[in-house]
Design a protein around this motif. Structure first.
Motif, PDB file in Angstrom:
ATOM      1  N   ASP A 169       0.824  -1.208   0.000  1.00 18.37           N
ATOM      2  CA  ASP A 169       0.000   0.000   0.000  1.00 18.37           C
ATOM      3  C   ASP A 169       0.864   1.266   0.000  1.00 18.37           C
ATOM      4  OD1 ASP A 169      -2.565   0.734  -0.350  1.00 18.37           O
ATOM      5  OD2 ASP A 169      -3.169   0.605   1.750  1.00 18.37           O
ATOM      6  N   ILE A 170       1.605   1.426  -1.094  1.00 23.47           N
ATOM      7  CA  ILE A 170       2.538   2.550  -1.224  1.00 23.47           C
ATOM      8  C   ILE A 170       1.913   3.650  -2.070  1.00 23.47           C
ATOM      9  CG2 ILE A 170       4.860   3.221  -2.014  1.00 23.47           C
ATOM     10  CD1 ILE A 170       5.582   0.250  -1.970  1.00 23.47           C
ATOM     11  N   VAL A 171       2.316   4.884  -1.809  1.00 22.53           N
ATOM     12  CA  VAL A 171       2.051   5.990  -2.718  1.00 22.53           C
ATOM     13  C   VAL A 171       3.349   6.775  -2.848  1.00 22.53           C
ATOM     14  CG1 VAL A 171       1.196   7.505  -0.861  1.00 22.53           C
ATOM     15  CG2 VAL A 171       0.595   7.997  -3.241  1.00 22.53           C
ATOM     16  N   VAL A 172       3.719   7.102  -4.086  1.00 21.42           N
ATOM     17  CA  VAL A 172       4.936   7.868  -4.341  1.00 21.42           C
ATOM     18  C   VAL A 172       4.550   9.337  -4.497  1.00 21.42           C
ATOM     19  CG1 VAL A 172       6.923   8.203  -5.859  1.00 21.42           C
ATOM     20  CG2 VAL A 172       6.026   5.896  -5.452  1.00 21.42           C
ATOM     21  N   VAL A 173       5.285  10.204  -3.829  1.00 18.61           N
ATOM     22  CA  VAL A 173       4.891  11.609  -3.749  1.00 18.61           C
ATOM     23  C   VAL A 173       5.957  12.517  -4.358  1.00 18.61           C
ATOM     24  CG1 VAL A 173       4.197  13.482  -2.210  1.00 18.61           C
ATOM     25  CG2 VAL A 173       3.610  11.112  -1.635  1.00 18.61           C
ATOM     26  N   ALA A 174       5.517  13.400  -5.254  1.00 16.34           N
ATOM     27  CA  ALA A 174       6.385  14.447  -5.782  1.00 16.34           C
ATOM     28  C   ALA A 174       6.216  15.687  -4.913  1.00 16.34           C
ATOM     29  CB  ALA A 174       6.019  14.770  -7.233  1.00 16.34           C
ATOM     30  N   PRO A 175       7.316  16.223  -4.353  1.00 15.96           N
ATOM     31  CA  PRO A 175       7.184  17.367  -3.454  1.00 15.96           C
ATOM     32  C   PRO A 175       6.865  18.667  -4.173  1.00 15.96           C
ATOM     33  CG  PRO A 175       9.481  16.837  -3.768  1.00 15.96           C
ATOM     34  CD  PRO A 175       8.700  15.766  -4.477  1.00 15.96           C
ATOM     35  N   GLU A 176       7.048  18.682  -5.498  1.00 20.61           N
ATOM     36  CA  GLU A 176       6.727  19.849  -6.305  1.00 20.61           C
ATOM     37  C   GLU A 176       6.155  19.373  -7.629  1.00 20.61           C
ATOM     38  OE1 GLU A 176       9.768  23.333  -5.119  1.00 20.61           O
ATOM     39  OE2 GLU A 176      10.694  21.692  -6.252  1.00 20.61           O
ATOM     40  N   ILE A 213      -2.334  18.211  -0.712  1.00 20.71           N
ATOM     41  CA  ILE A 213      -2.001  16.941  -1.342  1.00 20.71           C
ATOM     42  C   ILE A 213      -3.012  16.635  -2.432  1.00 20.71           C
ATOM     43  CG2 ILE A 213      -1.547  14.494  -0.978  1.00 20.71           C
ATOM     44  CD1 ILE A 213       0.350  16.319   0.533  1.00 20.71           C
ATOM     45  N   ARG A 214      -2.517  16.365  -3.638  1.00 21.87           N
ATOM     46  CA  ARG A 214      -3.364  15.922  -4.745  1.00 21.87           C
ATOM     47  C   ARG A 214      -3.129  14.433  -4.941  1.00 21.87           C
ATOM     48  NH1 ARG A 214      -6.573  20.189  -4.462  1.00 21.87           N
ATOM     49  NH2 ARG A 214      -5.484  22.155  -4.940  1.00 21.87           N
ATOM     50  N   GLY A 215      -4.085  13.631  -4.527  1.00 23.50           N
ATOM     51  CA  GLY A 215      -3.950  12.186  -4.587  1.00 23.50           C
ATOM     52  C   GLY A 215      -4.322  11.562  -3.256  1.00 23.50           C
ATOM     53  N   ASP A 216      -4.536  10.248  -3.274  1.00 26.68           N
ATOM     54  CA  ASP A 216      -4.969   9.534  -2.073  1.00 26.68           C
ATOM     55  C   ASP A 216      -3.755   9.010  -1.311  1.00 26.68           C
ATOM     56  OD1 ASP A 216      -6.337   8.136  -0.146  1.00 26.68           O
ATOM     57  OD2 ASP A 216      -6.833   6.439  -1.456  1.00 26.68           O
ATOM     58  N   VAL A 217      -3.567   9.489  -0.090  1.00 23.23           N
ATOM     59  CA  VAL A 217      -2.440   9.034   0.723  1.00 23.23           C
ATOM     60  C   VAL A 217      -2.902   8.409   2.035  1.00 23.23           C
ATOM     61  CG1 VAL A 217      -0.941  10.808  -0.259  1.00 23.23           C
ATOM     62  CG2 VAL A 217      -2.138  11.269   1.898  1.00 23.23           C
ATOM     63  N   LYS A 218      -4.172   8.426   2.297  1.00 26.08           N
ATOM     64  CA  LYS A 218      -4.686   7.969   3.583  1.00 26.08           C
ATOM     65  C   LYS A 218      -4.385   6.483   3.797  1.00 26.08           C
ATOM     66  CE  LYS A 218      -8.748   8.209   6.577  1.00 26.08           C
ATOM     67  NZ  LYS A 218     -10.156   8.644   6.697  1.00 26.08           N
ATOM     68  N   GLY A 219      -3.755   6.182   4.937  1.00 24.50           N
ATOM     69  CA  GLY A 219      -3.452   4.801   5.301  1.00 24.50           C
ATOM     70  C   GLY A 219      -2.320   4.182   4.511  1.00 24.50           C
ATOM     71  N   LYS A 220      -1.607   4.978   3.698  1.00 26.52           N
ATOM     72  CA  LYS A 220      -0.556   4.445   2.838  1.00 26.52           C
ATOM     73  C   LYS A 220       0.837   4.812   3.356  1.00 26.52           C
ATOM     74  CE  LYS A 220      -3.393   4.834  -1.381  1.00 26.52           C
ATOM     75  NZ  LYS A 220      -3.471   3.404  -1.725  1.00 26.52           N
ATOM     76  N   THR A 221       1.816   4.032   2.904  1.00 25.59           N
ATOM     77  CA  THR A 221       3.221   4.375   3.125  1.00 25.59           C
ATOM     78  C   THR A 221       3.645   5.312   2.016  1.00 25.59           C
ATOM     79  OG1 THR A 221       3.755   2.292   4.237  1.00 25.59           O
ATOM     80  CG2 THR A 221       5.582   3.495   3.215  1.00 25.59           C
ATOM     81  N   ALA A 222       3.941   6.542   2.368  1.00 23.14           N
ATOM     82  CA  ALA A 222       4.293   7.556   1.371  1.00 23.14           C
ATOM     83  C   ALA A 222       5.810   7.621   1.207  1.00 23.14           C
ATOM     84  CB  ALA A 222       3.759   8.920   1.799  1.00 23.14           C
TER      85      ALA A 222
END
Length: 318
Positions: A169-176, A213-222
């Motif tokens: 349950d990962i989400v990859v996040v771009a800081p910009e 935050i644009r995207g679903d991050v709830k309960g995920k490993t970011a």
């Protein structure tokens, strides 16, 4: 890595002061001795340099990052290149794992310099014949040079580290916004969706802005991915916002650990569980914490040097 002695018979590797541990790793992988040179300073700060062995007709690889104190390290590099040129080296290949000033790649407003282009001009005028670097902040800097530029990428090293962790349950996040492509690449490898942090434009680089935050991050490993972490304001603020949006835990990764003050304090006090980076920049003991994991870029740079020496394509390493 097994290397034919004929490949290394006409090459020498020298290191300056910025990252001697990385240079020593590189020569160990290649299986040759480090070139001998001395660097001294006069009382007024002037640099005196001498190459202590013959380089006539040799292909020379010179290893030096230009991190803080970047101006000193850049001057060392220019002086050493001039020394090698005057000593009749056949080729002078600069290996600059972290290329400083690459953020100054364009005129953002009137009467600003394009400092990355100036650095390219200085290196060429001094006498370099090739540049090998890793993850330029602005890829277009390659076009500022009239000599070959091989830009390696640390992405496979970073992505393998997270693959081996077998997160669920990962989400990859771009800081910009401009980091979305990098996030997509890591997301594809990890088979994970991406999110990005949307924020108002900062009036100055050190002034924080409101983040959403644009995207679903709830309960995920970011997993936040960026090319460098400088003051760490962006990545640490982002980690706290991600936790506010319901992320389970937050990791971060980057190629270049610039880590200017007060980055270490902010990382320690942030929600970041682990910052994974490479050794393109040598971290002194005071910047090493349990939250920072450093992966070695030495095997990649060693392979690139050997491919250049054997006149083989470097693109297989990208």
């Amino acid at each position: 890595m097994i290397i034919d002695k004929n490949t290394t018979s006409n090459m020498k590797i020298f290191s300056l002061n910025s990252n001697l541990p990385l240079a020593e790793e590189i020569v160990q992988h290649i299986g040759i001795d480090m070139g001998k040179s001395t660097i001294k300073k006069f009382s007024d700060g002037e640099i005196q340099m001498n190459v202590e062995e013959s380089v006539r007709g040799q292909d020379v690889y010179l290893i030096q990052s230009t991190n803080n104190p970047g101006n000193d390290y850049l001057m060392e590099l220019l002086i050493m290149v001039d020394s090698l040129k005057r000593a009749s080296a056949k080729s002078i290949n600069c290996v600059i794992p972290y290329f400083g000033y690459s953020r100054q790649d364009r005129k953002a407003r009137s009467r600003e310099p394009i400092t990355a282009k100036l650095i390219a001009n200085l290196l060429e005028k001094a006498g370099i014949t090739r540049l090998i670097t890793v993850d330029l902040h602005a890829p277009q800097v390659q076009g500022f040079f009239n000599v070959p530029v091989d830009q390696l990428v640390a992405f496979p090293i970073l992505s393998k580290y997270f693959l081996d962790k077998n997160f669920e349950d990962i989400v990859v996040v771009a800081p910009e916004n401009n980091g979305v492509i990098r996030a997509h690449q890591l997301g594809n490898v990890l088979n994970a969706p991406i999110a990005f942090i949307d924020r108002n434009r900062r009036p100055k680089s050190y002034v924080p802005s409101r983040m959403e935050i644009r995207g679903d991050v709830k309960g995920k490993t970011a997993i936040i991915i960026d090319d460098m972490v400088d003051t760490a304001r962006t990545v640490t603020t982002a980690s706290n916002v991600l936790m506010d949006y319901g992320a389970k835990e937050v990791y971060a990764c980057c190629t270049h650990p610039v880590l200017s003050d007060p980055a270490i304090n902010w990382i320690e006090e942030s929600a970041i569980k682990e910052l994974v980076t490479t050794n393109t920049i040598h971290l002194p003991m005071e910047k090493r914490t349990n939250k920072i994991t450093t992966l070695s870029i030495a095997p990649l740079l060693a392979k690139a040097i050997i491919k250049v020496q054997k006149n083989e394509s470097v693109s297989t390493l990208f």
